[in-house]
Motif scaffolding. Sequence first.
Motif, PDB file in Angstrom:
ATOM      1  N   ASN A   1       2.389  -7.485  -0.786  1.00  0.00           N
ATOM      2  CA  ASN A   1       1.132  -6.690  -1.385  1.00  0.00           C
ATOM      3  C   ASN A   1       0.108  -7.957  -1.566  1.00  0.00           C
ATOM      4  O   ASN A   1       0.347  -8.901  -2.297  1.00  0.00           O
ATOM      5  CB  ASN A   1       1.471  -5.918  -2.546  1.00  0.00           C
ATOM      6  N   TYR A   2      -0.984  -7.735  -1.149  1.00  0.00           N
ATOM      7  CA  TYR A   2      -2.191  -8.555  -1.498  1.00  0.00           C
ATOM      8  C   TYR A   2      -3.267  -7.664  -1.835  1.00  0.00           C
ATOM      9  O   TYR A   2      -3.475  -6.661  -1.396  1.00  0.00           O
ATOM     10  CB  TYR A   2      -2.739  -9.378  -0.109  1.00  0.00           C
ATOM     11  N   LYS A   3      -3.945  -8.363  -3.256  1.00  0.00           N
ATOM     12  CA  LYS A   3      -5.131  -7.769  -3.506  1.00  0.00           C
ATOM     13  C   LYS A   3      -6.530  -8.301  -3.035  1.00  0.00           C
ATOM     14  O   LYS A   3      -6.545  -9.675  -3.181  1.00  0.00           O
ATOM     15  CB  LYS A   3      -5.382  -7.858  -5.071  1.00  0.00           C
ATOM     16  N   VAL A   4      -7.112  -7.696  -2.203  1.00  0.00           N
ATOM     17  CA  VAL A   4      -8.287  -8.113  -1.420  1.00  0.00           C
ATOM     18  C   VAL A   4      -9.715  -7.987  -2.207  1.00  0.00           C
ATOM     19  O   VAL A   4     -10.024  -7.032  -2.485  1.00  0.00           O
ATOM     20  CB  VAL A   4      -8.481  -7.338   0.008  1.00  0.00           C
ATOM     21  N   ASP A   5     -10.286  -9.109  -2.219  1.00  0.00           N
ATOM     22  CA  ASP A   5     -11.897  -9.186  -2.817  1.00  0.00           C
ATOM     23  C   ASP A   5     -12.632  -8.969  -1.890  1.00  0.00           C
ATOM     24  O   ASP A   5     -12.811  -9.630  -0.875  1.00  0.00           O
ATOM     25  CB  ASP A   5     -11.918 -10.289  -3.720  1.00  0.00           C
TER      26      ASP A   5
ATOM     27  N   LYS B   1     -16.310  -0.722  -3.229  1.00  0.00           N
ATOM     28  CA  LYS B   1     -15.315  -1.053  -4.219  1.00  0.00           C
ATOM     29  C   LYS B   1     -14.940  -2.485  -4.185  1.00  0.00           C
ATOM     30  O   LYS B   1     -15.240  -3.322  -3.370  1.00  0.00           O
ATOM     31  CB  LYS B   1     -14.081  -0.181  -3.553  1.00  0.00           C
ATOM     32  N   PRO B   2     -14.782  -2.889  -5.395  1.00  0.00           N
ATOM     33  CA  PRO B   2     -14.469  -4.571  -5.552  1.00  0.00           C
ATOM     34  C   PRO B   2     -13.305  -5.005  -4.970  1.00  0.00           C
ATOM     35  O   PRO B   2     -13.188  -6.052  -4.266  1.00  0.00           O
ATOM     36  CB  PRO B   2     -14.596  -4.710  -7.026  1.00  0.00           C
ATOM     37  N   HIS B   3     -12.275  -4.152  -5.002  1.00  0.00           N
ATOM     38  CA  HIS B   3     -10.884  -4.545  -4.577  1.00  0.00           C
ATOM     39  C   HIS B   3     -10.148  -3.404  -3.572  1.00  0.00           C
ATOM     40  O   HIS B   3     -10.556  -2.342  -4.023  1.00  0.00           O
ATOM     41  CB  HIS B   3     -10.191  -5.028  -5.876  1.00  0.00           C
ATOM     42  N   LEU B   4      -9.253  -3.839  -2.961  1.00  0.00           N
ATOM     43  CA  LEU B   4      -8.425  -2.860  -2.336  1.00  0.00           C
ATOM     44  C   LEU B   4      -7.082  -3.757  -2.003  1.00  0.00           C
ATOM     45  O   LEU B   4      -6.822  -5.020  -1.465  1.00  0.00           O
ATOM     46  CB  LEU B   4      -8.830  -2.599  -0.914  1.00  0.00           C
TER      47      LEU B   4
ATOM     48  N   GLN C   1     -11.430 -12.481   0.040  1.00  0.00           N
ATOM     49  CA  GLN C   1     -10.150 -13.559  -0.271  1.00  0.00           C
ATOM     50  C   GLN C   1      -9.266 -12.379  -0.806  1.00  0.00           C
ATOM     51  O   GLN C   1      -9.561 -11.683  -1.524  1.00  0.00           O
ATOM     52  CB  GLN C   1     -10.426 -14.509  -1.075  1.00  0.00           C
ATOM     53  N   ALA C   2      -7.772 -12.889  -0.428  1.00  0.00           N
ATOM     54  CA  ALA C   2      -6.552 -11.901  -0.727  1.00  0.00           C
ATOM     55  C   ALA C   2      -5.731 -12.572  -1.682  1.00  0.00           C
ATOM     56  O   ALA C   2      -5.369 -13.792  -0.909  1.00  0.00           O
ATOM     57  CB  ALA C   2      -6.223 -11.266   0.298  1.00  0.00           C
ATOM     58  N   ASN C   3      -5.167 -12.193  -2.661  1.00  0.00           N
ATOM     59  CA  ASN C   3      -4.146 -12.957  -3.611  1.00  0.00           C
ATOM     60  C   ASN C   3      -2.767 -12.112  -3.593  1.00  0.00           C
ATOM     61  O   ASN C   3      -2.962 -10.865  -3.697  1.00  0.00           O
ATOM     62  CB  ASN C   3      -4.701 -13.018  -4.848  1.00  0.00           C
ATOM     63  N   ASP C   4      -1.684 -12.626  -3.387  1.00  0.00           N
ATOM     64  CA  ASP C   4      -0.391 -11.753  -3.583  1.00  0.00           C
ATOM     65  C   ASP C   4       0.107 -12.315  -5.099  1.00  0.00           C
ATOM     66  O   ASP C   4      -0.556 -12.520  -5.879  1.00  0.00           O
ATOM     67  CB  ASP C   4       0.495 -12.569  -2.569  1.00  0.00           C
ATOM     68  N   ASP C   5       1.145 -11.408  -5.277  1.00  0.00           N
ATOM     69  CA  ASP C   5       1.846 -11.335  -6.693  1.00  0.00           C
ATOM     70  C   ASP C   5       2.210 -12.775  -7.149  1.00  0.00           C
ATOM     71  O   ASP C   5       2.219 -12.913  -8.294  1.00  0.00           O
ATOM     72  CB  ASP C   5       3.072 -10.501  -6.485  1.00  0.00           C
TER      73      ASP C   5
END
Length: 346
Positions: free
Chosen positions: A316-320, A305-308, A325-329
């Motif tokens: 909340n962080y979206k993990v690549d 999967k590309p992201h979680l 790398q993880a990005n928050d809102d």
Amino acid sequence: MDAAGSDVEDECALYAGHSQSGFITTQSGKLSCSKIIHLIHDNNVKNQVSKVLHECELRKYKSVAFPAIGTGKAGQNPAKVADNMLDAIVEFASGRSVQHLEKIKIVIFQTNMFRDFYESMQKREASDSSTRDSWVSLLKSFFWGKKQPTEKKKPMILEKKVDLATFQICGESQKNVDATETWIKNLILKEQFENIISDELIENFDERQIDTLADLQRSNHVTIQLEDKLSPPSIKISGISRDVCFVSVEVQKMIQKIKDAEEEQSKAELVYNLVEWRYPGRNDSFVAFDKLTNMQLEDAKIAKKPHLTVTINKKNYKVDLNTLQANDDQGKTINIQRVPKNEGKL
């Protein structure tokens, strides 16, 4: 053999050539166990494991530890060995009542083989429930052993329900009154039904489950009795047939929810033995994710999967999963780590 000492080596030499079962059993020597079972070389790993398990049960041994048989000098494929060993354990667990053997361990020195055993276990997730429960309890013991008894729980108490209905029957004769009473009793009995649900997991019910049972009893024409001193513990539901059926389904859902949570936790423990995912902490250090999130990240990576999306410090962080790398809102970017446990070490 070196660790066991020369006495064990001498005992093996004494019994060599006299075994009819494919193995010989010796004393433990300098090892911290009661016996050592020595397997005679055979490419049929499943058969070897099966023989040892039945021997352990016959001898009333409580635990047994296997190496990853055949993956050393014999050069067998680790994935095939994992399948064969687990097949033998599943058949042993489902084919007979295991009374004595409580713990099975597979000791793997080459940590890259953990993945083969983990994936072999995953393939069994889809097995039918009639055999699944028995082998899951054994497979759980690979790395963390059988659960120790927890602190004794308070007795489960459910308020007794008493719904009284009074009939006053008047008639021209006692015969007519008796006939009417019999008719009413028969009518009531026709609508009565009883169902008993027995399951070991009922002993894990806590106040939340007890409150749910109490609500079900109050809102339906049923009486629920908890028999937590039986083995296995049971829940008896009696009342109007349609309500008994409805409540029985709800109780089964409660049991399944506990079962799913336990299996997920066991799976998370196993994944944690393979790999640890981490996020940045203070002073340039990294902190391990909780075990359930750790499992979700690893499963997502395996599934490509590309992201979680995960939660870190209540955000909340979206993990690549490719760049880690993880990005928050708010667009803040952090780096996370995936660290295999002891990779390449013996």
